[in-house]
Design a protein around this motif. Sequence first.
Motif, PDB file in Angstrom:
ATOM      1  N   LYS A  65       0.843  -1.217   0.000  1.00  0.00           N
ATOM      2  CA  LYS A  65       0.000   0.000   0.000  1.00  0.00           C
ATOM      3  C   LYS A  65       0.872   1.260   0.000  1.00  0.00           C
ATOM      4  O   LYS A  65       0.397   2.354   0.276  1.00  0.00           O
ATOM      5  CB  LYS A  65      -0.938   0.042   1.224  1.00  0.00           C
ATOM      6  CG  LYS A  65      -1.955  -1.096   1.276  1.00  0.00           C
ATOM      7  CD  LYS A  65      -3.022  -0.970   0.206  1.00  0.00           C
ATOM      8  CE  LYS A  65      -4.158  -1.962   0.365  1.00  0.00           C
ATOM      9  NZ  LYS A  65      -3.766  -3.332  -0.130  1.00  0.00           N
ATOM     10  N   ARG A  66       2.167   1.106  -0.280  1.00  0.00           N
ATOM     11  CA  ARG A  66       3.077   2.262  -0.296  1.00  0.00           C
ATOM     12  C   ARG A  66       3.110   2.807  -1.716  1.00  0.00           C
ATOM     13  O   ARG A  66       3.502   2.109  -2.646  1.00  0.00           O
ATOM     14  CB  ARG A  66       4.489   1.840   0.114  1.00  0.00           C
ATOM     15  CG  ARG A  66       4.541   1.224   1.511  1.00  0.00           C
ATOM     16  CD  ARG A  66       5.931   1.217   2.042  1.00  0.00           C
ATOM     17  NE  ARG A  66       6.443   2.619   2.146  1.00  0.00           N
ATOM     18  CZ  ARG A  66       7.605   2.890   2.729  1.00  0.00           C
ATOM     19  NH1 ARG A  66       8.350   1.933   3.221  1.00  0.00           N
ATOM     20  NH2 ARG A  66       8.048   4.126   2.806  1.00  0.00           N
ATOM     21  N   THR A  67       2.689   4.075  -1.875  1.00  0.00           N
ATOM     22  CA  THR A  67       2.673   4.631  -3.234  1.00  0.00           C
ATOM     23  C   THR A  67       3.335   6.004  -3.292  1.00  0.00           C
ATOM     24  O   THR A  67       3.149   6.745  -4.242  1.00  0.00           O
ATOM     25  CB  THR A  67       1.210   4.799  -3.693  1.00  0.00           C
ATOM     26  OG1 THR A  67       0.562   5.718  -2.801  1.00  0.00           O
ATOM     27  CG2 THR A  67       0.459   3.472  -3.689  1.00  0.00           C
ATOM     28  N   GLU A  68       4.157   6.340  -2.221  1.00  0.00           N
ATOM     29  CA  GLU A  68       4.710   7.700  -2.210  1.00  0.00           C
ATOM     30  C   GLU A  68       5.471   8.010  -3.507  1.00  0.00           C
ATOM     31  O   GLU A  68       5.320   9.059  -4.093  1.00  0.00           O
ATOM     32  CB  GLU A  68       5.708   7.876  -1.049  1.00  0.00           C
ATOM     33  CG  GLU A  68       5.130   7.640   0.342  1.00  0.00           C
ATOM     34  CD  GLU A  68       5.224   6.151   0.731  1.00  0.00           C
ATOM     35  OE1 GLU A  68       5.559   5.320  -0.150  1.00  0.00           O
ATOM     36  OE2 GLU A  68       4.934   5.843   1.888  1.00  0.00           O
ATOM     37  N   GLY A  69       6.297   7.063  -3.964  1.00  0.00           N
ATOM     38  CA  GLY A  69       7.154   7.368  -5.114  1.00  0.00           C
ATOM     39  C   GLY A  69       6.415   7.342  -6.436  1.00  0.00           C
ATOM     40  O   GLY A  69       6.949   7.724  -7.477  1.00  0.00           O
ATOM     41  N   ILE A  70       5.150   6.897  -6.398  1.00  0.00           N
ATOM     42  CA  ILE A  70       4.397   6.722  -7.643  1.00  0.00           C
ATOM     43  C   ILE A  70       3.639   8.000  -7.984  1.00  0.00           C
ATOM     44  O   ILE A  70       3.001   8.594  -7.118  1.00  0.00           O
ATOM     45  CB  ILE A  70       3.417   5.534  -7.508  1.00  0.00           C
ATOM     46  CG1 ILE A  70       4.195   4.227  -7.473  1.00  0.00           C
ATOM     47  CG2 ILE A  70       2.394   5.549  -8.626  1.00  0.00           C
ATOM     48  CD1 ILE A  70       3.337   3.005  -7.323  1.00  0.00           C
ATOM     49  N   SER A  71       3.729   8.426  -9.247  1.00  0.00           N
ATOM     50  CA  SER A  71       3.082   9.661  -9.671  1.00  0.00           C
ATOM     51  C   SER A  71       1.634   9.385 -10.070  1.00  0.00           C
ATOM     52  O   SER A  71       1.364   8.574 -10.960  1.00  0.00           O
ATOM     53  CB  SER A  71       3.835  10.251 -10.867  1.00  0.00           C
ATOM     54  OG  SER A  71       3.032  11.175 -11.561  1.00  0.00           O
ATOM     55  N   LEU A  72       0.712  10.099  -9.389  1.00  0.00           N
ATOM     56  CA  LEU A  72      -0.715   9.962  -9.717  1.00  0.00           C
ATOM     57  C   LEU A  72      -0.966  10.435 -11.149  1.00  0.00           C
ATOM     58  O   LEU A  72      -1.706   9.802 -11.905  1.00  0.00           O
ATOM     59  CB  LEU A  72      -1.550  10.781  -8.720  1.00  0.00           C
ATOM     60  CG  LEU A  72      -3.061  10.848  -8.965  1.00  0.00           C
ATOM     61  CD1 LEU A  72      -3.667   9.439  -8.943  1.00  0.00           C
ATOM     62  CD2 LEU A  72      -3.739  11.724  -7.905  1.00  0.00           C
ATOM     63  N   THR A  73      -0.305  11.520 -11.522  1.00  0.00           N
ATOM     64  CA  THR A  73      -0.485  12.067 -12.881  1.00  0.00           C
ATOM     65  C   THR A  73      -0.050  11.036 -13.914  1.00  0.00           C
ATOM     66  O   THR A  73      -0.734  10.812 -14.920  1.00  0.00           O
ATOM     67  CB  THR A  73       0.363  13.342 -13.051  1.00  0.00           C
ATOM     68  OG1 THR A  73       0.176  14.184 -11.926  1.00  0.00           O
ATOM     69  CG2 THR A  73       0.003  14.063 -14.330  1.00  0.00           C
ATOM     70  N   MET A  74       1.093  10.351 -13.629  1.00  0.00           N
ATOM     71  CA  MET A  74       1.561   9.340 -14.583  1.00  0.00           C
ATOM     72  C   MET A  74       0.504   8.269 -14.790  1.00  0.00           C
ATOM     73  O   MET A  74       0.127   7.960 -15.915  1.00  0.00           O
ATOM     74  CB  MET A  74       2.847   8.660 -14.118  1.00  0.00           C
ATOM     75  CG  MET A  74       3.167   7.428 -14.978  1.00  0.00           C
ATOM     76  SD  MET A  74       4.480   6.390 -14.381  1.00  0.00           S
ATOM     77  CE  MET A  74       4.143   4.886 -15.323  1.00  0.00           C
ATOM     78  N   TYR A  75       0.011   7.710 -13.671  1.00  0.00           N
ATOM     79  CA  TYR A  75      -0.906   6.579 -13.829  1.00  0.00           C
ATOM     80  C   TYR A  75      -2.264   6.991 -14.394  1.00  0.00           C
ATOM     81  O   TYR A  75      -2.933   6.199 -15.071  1.00  0.00           O
ATOM     82  CB  TYR A  75      -1.038   5.786 -12.524  1.00  0.00           C
ATOM     83  CG  TYR A  75       0.031   4.718 -12.457  1.00  0.00           C
ATOM     84  CD1 TYR A  75       1.270   5.000 -11.916  1.00  0.00           C
ATOM     85  CD2 TYR A  75      -0.181   3.474 -13.029  1.00  0.00           C
ATOM     86  CE1 TYR A  75       2.285   4.035 -11.923  1.00  0.00           C
ATOM     87  CE2 TYR A  75       0.818   2.512 -13.051  1.00  0.00           C
ATOM     88  CZ  TYR A  75       2.049   2.798 -12.484  1.00  0.00           C
ATOM     89  OH  TYR A  75       3.061   1.856 -12.510  1.00  0.00           O
ATOM     90  N   ALA A  76      -2.662   8.247 -14.126  1.00  0.00           N
ATOM     91  CA  ALA A  76      -3.919   8.713 -14.736  1.00  0.00           C
ATOM     92  C   ALA A  76      -3.735   8.801 -16.252  1.00  0.00           C
ATOM     93  O   ALA A  76      -4.546   8.277 -17.029  1.00  0.00           O
ATOM     94  CB  ALA A  76      -4.287  10.075 -14.146  1.00  0.00           C
TER      95      ALA A  76
END
Lengths: 102, 102
Positions: free
Chosen positions: B28-39
Motif C-alpha cells: 500500500k506504499r505509493t509515495e514514489g508513484i506519480s498519480l499524474t503518470m498513472y492517470a
Amino acid sequence: MIDLIGTIAAVLTTLSFVPQAILVIRTKRTEGISLTMYAMFTAGVAAWLVYGLSLGAMPIILANAVTLALASVILTIKIRSVFPAQPSTQGATAATSAPIAS
Amino acid sequence: MIDLIGTIAAVLTTLSFVPQAILVIRTKRTEGISLTMYAMFTAGVAAWLVYGLSLGAMPIILANAVTLALASVILTIKIRSVFPAQPSTQGATAATSAPIAS
C-alpha cells in the motif's frame, strides 16, 4: 479517426512517464516503485524500439525512444536507491594516514 | 524474427506491471508513484485498447486489456492513498446518541 485514437494513445502512454521522472528526480523517493517493473519495462521498450527500427515505423521509433529515455532515468535512480554507491575507501585511508600535526 | 522481437516487447511491457501491482497491493506504499503518470498512462492504455478493437488486432487488444487491468489497480490504490475515504459521520452520530447504560 482510428489513427487519431492511436496518436492520442501513443502520446498519453509516452508522456505519462514525464511526471513520474520529474517526481523521482525531484524527491529521490522510490519506495513505492518496483525495480522489477522498471527493469522489465525498460527492456520491453528497448525491444519495441528495435522492432520499430526494423520496420522503419517512425511513430513506434519516436514514442519508444522518448519512453526509453524517461524509463531509464527512473530505473537508474531506483537502482541507486536500492544499491547506494559505497563511499570509496581510498579517500578514507588517505585521511587516516595523514601526519598528525605535532 | 521481427515478429519475435515485437512479441517479446509486448510481453515485457505488459507483464512489467504485474510486479508493480503486487508491490502496491502488498505494501500500500505509493509515495514514489506519480498519480499524474498513472492517470495519463491508464487513459492512454484504454485508448490503445479502443484502437486495437477498431482494427480487430488481437495482439494489441490482449496486451492492452491486461495492462489496463493492472494499471487500473495501481491507479485505484494510489487515488485511495491520496484521497483517503472520510469516515462516515452517520456511524459517529449513532454512537453518540446511543442511550447510556444506567
